[in-house]
Design a protein around this motif. Structure first.
Motif, mmCIF file in Angstrom:
data_model
loop_
_atom_site.group_PDB
_atom_site.id
_atom_site.type_symbol
_atom_site.label_atom_id
_atom_site.label_comp_id
_atom_site.label_asym_id
_atom_site.label_seq_id
_atom_site.Cartn_x
_atom_site.Cartn_y
_atom_site.Cartn_z
ATOM 1 N N ARG A 1 0.906 -1.434 -0.153
ATOM 2 C CA ARG A 1 0.362 -0.172 -0.404
ATOM 3 C C ARG A 1 1.222 0.783 0.098
ATOM 4 O O ARG A 1 1.074 2.706 -0.828
ATOM 5 C CB ARG A 1 -0.973 -0.256 1.422
ATOM 6 N N ASN A 2 2.568 1.345 0.921
ATOM 7 C CA ASN A 2 2.663 2.312 0.500
ATOM 8 C C ASN A 2 3.784 2.438 -0.191
ATOM 9 O O ASN A 2 4.182 3.519 -1.015
ATOM 10 C CB ASN A 2 4.006 2.429 1.723
ATOM 11 N N GLN A 3 3.905 1.669 -1.509
ATOM 12 C CA GLN A 3 4.217 1.526 -2.916
ATOM 13 C C GLN A 3 3.418 2.603 -3.647
ATOM 14 O O GLN A 3 3.486 3.008 -3.988
ATOM 15 C CB GLN A 3 4.906 0.296 -3.222
ATOM 16 N N ALA A 4 2.159 2.081 -3.483
ATOM 17 C CA ALA A 4 0.978 2.844 -3.806
ATOM 18 C C ALA A 4 1.506 3.986 -4.155
ATOM 19 O O ALA A 4 1.255 5.057 -4.937
ATOM 20 C CB ALA A 4 -0.211 1.802 -4.179
ATOM 21 N N LYS A 5 1.092 4.494 -2.289
ATOM 22 C CA LYS A 5 0.619 5.277 -2.653
ATOM 23 C C LYS A 5 1.831 6.654 -2.328
ATOM 24 O O LYS A 5 1.892 7.495 -2.671
ATOM 25 C CB LYS A 5 0.964 6.029 -0.123
ATOM 26 N N ASP A 6 3.088 5.923 -2.642
ATOM 27 C CA ASP A 6 4.329 6.579 -2.901
ATOM 28 C C ASP A 6 4.561 7.388 -4.560
ATOM 29 O O ASP A 6 4.834 8.209 -4.877
ATOM 30 C CB ASP A 6 5.606 6.055 -2.916
ATOM 31 N N LEU A 7 3.998 5.891 -4.913
ATOM 32 C CA LEU A 7 3.592 6.006 -7.236
ATOM 33 C C LEU A 7 3.017 7.161 -7.117
ATOM 34 O O LEU A 7 3.360 8.192 -8.046
ATOM 35 C CB LEU A 7 2.778 4.668 -7.117
ATOM 36 N N ARG A 8 1.778 7.321 -6.535
ATOM 37 C CA ARG A 8 1.121 8.215 -6.206
ATOM 38 C C ARG A 8 1.546 9.876 -6.194
ATOM 39 O O ARG A 8 0.707 10.802 -7.216
ATOM 40 C CB ARG A 8 -0.194 8.103 -5.691
ATOM 41 N N GLY B 1 1.316 11.883 -9.848
ATOM 42 C CA GLY B 1 -0.212 12.471 -9.612
ATOM 43 C C GLY B 1 -1.150 11.446 -10.392
ATOM 44 O O GLY B 1 -2.013 12.621 -10.803
ATOM 45 N N ILE B 2 -0.630 10.136 -10.432
ATOM 46 C CA ILE B 2 -1.829 9.648 -10.947
ATOM 47 C C ILE B 2 -3.106 8.624 -10.103
ATOM 48 O O ILE B 2 -2.344 9.718 -8.315
ATOM 49 C CB ILE B 2 -1.253 8.114 -11.811
ATOM 50 N N PRO B 3 -3.755 8.756 -10.175
ATOM 51 C CA PRO B 3 -5.304 8.318 -8.564
ATOM 52 C C PRO B 3 -4.621 7.282 -8.177
ATOM 53 O O PRO B 3 -3.875 6.369 -8.745
ATOM 54 C CB PRO B 3 -6.351 8.077 -9.670
ATOM 55 N N LEU B 4 -4.747 6.886 -6.874
ATOM 56 C CA LEU B 4 -4.603 5.525 -6.090
ATOM 57 C C LEU B 4 -5.254 4.700 -6.718
ATOM 58 O O LEU B 4 -3.946 3.556 -6.861
ATOM 59 C CB LEU B 4 -5.144 6.266 -4.633
ATOM 60 N N TRP B 5 -6.549 4.496 -7.521
ATOM 61 C CA TRP B 5 -6.525 3.324 -7.696
ATOM 62 C C TRP B 5 -5.531 2.660 -8.760
ATOM 63 O O TRP B 5 -5.541 1.406 -9.769
ATOM 64 C CB TRP B 5 -7.991 2.991 -8.333
ATOM 65 N N GLU B 6 -4.920 4.211 -9.991
ATOM 66 C CA GLU B 6 -4.231 3.488 -11.369
ATOM 67 C C GLU B 6 -2.289 3.111 -10.321
ATOM 68 O O GLU B 6 -1.899 2.531 -10.591
ATOM 69 C CB GLU B 6 -3.841 4.784 -11.873
ATOM 70 N N ALA B 7 -2.374 3.414 -9.273
ATOM 71 C CA ALA B 7 -0.948 3.304 -8.508
ATOM 72 C C ALA B 7 -0.782 1.613 -8.503
ATOM 73 O O ALA B 7 0.696 1.659 -8.297
ATOM 74 C CB ALA B 7 -0.838 4.634 -7.371
ATOM 75 N N GLN B 8 -1.980 1.656 -7.119
ATOM 76 C CA GLN B 8 -2.097 0.117 -7.086
ATOM 77 C C GLN B 8 -2.181 -0.599 -8.426
ATOM 78 O O GLN B 8 -1.688 -1.755 -8.003
ATOM 79 C CB GLN B 8 -3.810 -0.277 -6.277
ATOM 80 N N LEU B 9 -2.897 -0.213 -9.434
ATOM 81 C CA LEU B 9 -3.170 -1.324 -10.358
ATOM 82 C C LEU B 9 -1.787 -1.035 -11.290
ATOM 83 O O LEU B 9 -0.435 -2.486 -11.638
ATOM 84 C CB LEU B 9 -3.469 -1.005 -11.666
ATOM 85 N N GLY B 10 -0.484 -0.451 -10.993
ATOM 86 C CA GLY B 10 0.421 0.103 -11.351
ATOM 87 C C GLY B 10 1.630 -1.341 -10.725
ATOM 88 O O GLY B 10 2.324 -2.073 -10.811
#
Length: 355
Positions: free
Chosen positions: A19-26, A30-39
């Motif tokens: 989850r923290n990786q997704a938040k860092d990517l967001r 600047g992408i939405p959280l759902w897109e960061a999670q998918l990444g």
């Protein structure tokens, strides 16, 4: 799971870290959280965040690390020493376990895991009368269900067949799961009750022997619903000659069905039943296990499709087992048609000087 070059998950993945990786990517993109999670999910080879999350939860639930076990009681130490853990197993540990029992003969009283490992049906019956749910509760040093302690115990080969089967029936009658098992170090092939009963593996039959009553206990588990498509059991027993385990598993449907509860949990991380038996055929062919090849073919294992990218007959010829070539071709494998280099290898391995 799909990805061209996915990054492997850590041995003990953490949802919080993911989850923290997704938040860092967001934050950085600047992408939405759902897109960061998918990444993040795709980085690890999963098609969605939901599938990644489900897989990590499964690993958290079932992964076991036997070398990290610490015990602070006679019961825990006995179980750690008495059972195969596939980590540094040695016959000397089973002797130590027997000495603990000699020093504390009532160890099974009130302890469902020791009762299972020692096949003490009387002690087990008293535990289950007071607490029937104990039959399927994980515990003991390895956090296994009681049936696993029975299946993996090796401390006393003199325990009788009658006691072993009575113990298994008591647990199964109290709704113990015949497919109980765990993921060794989080690897995707489960170590099940059948795995424990059949034993062996890379450590060999001395350090990891089969259960003294392996066939009878395995039959009882299979009759109770254990799935015969047990990839780890097949792997562990493929190194040595002897096919009694395969004969029994074929009797109960090895190579057919949907793969049972573990494949439903793990999906494509596990081979299909058909892939499992074809893997057994490839090993048997390359190692010249003629009787095993015949058994697998007689039970309908496909020899027409390639094995590891080559035909079955070519595999036999280029690994020095020319005697198997005619048999495989007679049973449907494509005729031998080797390129010159492979034909030379086959002739050399067969000591065919003219060819």
């Amino acid at each position: 799971m799909v990805s061209e070059s996915p990054v492997p998950l850590p041995e003990q993945p953490s949802l919080e870290q993911l989850r923290n990786q997704a938040k860092d990517l967001r934050r950085t993109s600047g992408i939405p959280l759902w897109e960061a999670q998918l990444g993040v999910a795709r980085r690890y080879g999963f098609t969605s965040w939901a599938r990644l999350k489900q897989h990590v939860e499964l690993l958290t639930r079932y992964s076991r690390f036997p070398e990290r076990v610490a015990t602070d009681s006679d019961a825990g130490t006995f179980l750690r020493l008495a059972c195969l853990s596939y980590y540094d197993d040695e016959p000397g540990e089973w002797e130590q376990a027997r000495r603990i029992l000699e020093r504390a003969p009532g160890l099974a009283e009130g302890n469902v895991y020791v009762g299972a490992a020692t096949a003490d049906a009387d002690a087990l019956r008293r535990v289950l009368a007071a607490d029937p749910a104990a039959a399927s509760r994980e515990g003991g040093p390895f956090q296994w269900e009681p049936l696993c302690y029975l299946a993996y115990a090796r401390h006393d080969p003199a325990i009788s067949l009658a006691a072993t089967l009575e113990t298994a029936r008591l647990l199964l009658d109290a709704e113990a799961d015949p497919n109980a098992g765990y993921l060794w170090h989080g690897l995707p092939t489960p170590f099940t009750t059948l795995t424990g009963v059949f034993g062996e593996g890379e450590a060999g039959p001395v350090r990891a022997p089969r259960h003294p009553h392996s066939l009878a206990l395995a039959r009882l588990l299979l009759e109770a619903g254990a799935d015969p498509n047990d990839g780890q059991a097949l792997y562990n027993r493929m190194f040595e000659p002897g096919n009694d385990h395969l004969e029994l598993l074929f009797e109960f449907g090895l190579g057919t069905g949907d793969g049972g509860p573990w494949r439903r949990r793990l999906g494509d991380a596990l081979d299909t039943p058909a892939e499992m038996v074809r893997g057994q055929l490839a090993w048997a062919v390359t190692h010249g296990m003629t009787e095993r090849v015949r058994l697998l073919v007689e039970h309908g294992v496909d020899v027409t499709a390639p094995l590891d990218g080559v035909t079955a007959a070519s595999m036999a010829a280029t690994t020095g087992h020319a005697d198997l070539v005619d048999y495989l071709v007679a049973h449907g494998a494509p005729p031998l048609d080797l390129p010159p280099a492979d034909a030379f290898v086959a002739a050399a391995l067969a000591a065919d000087r003219p060819r």
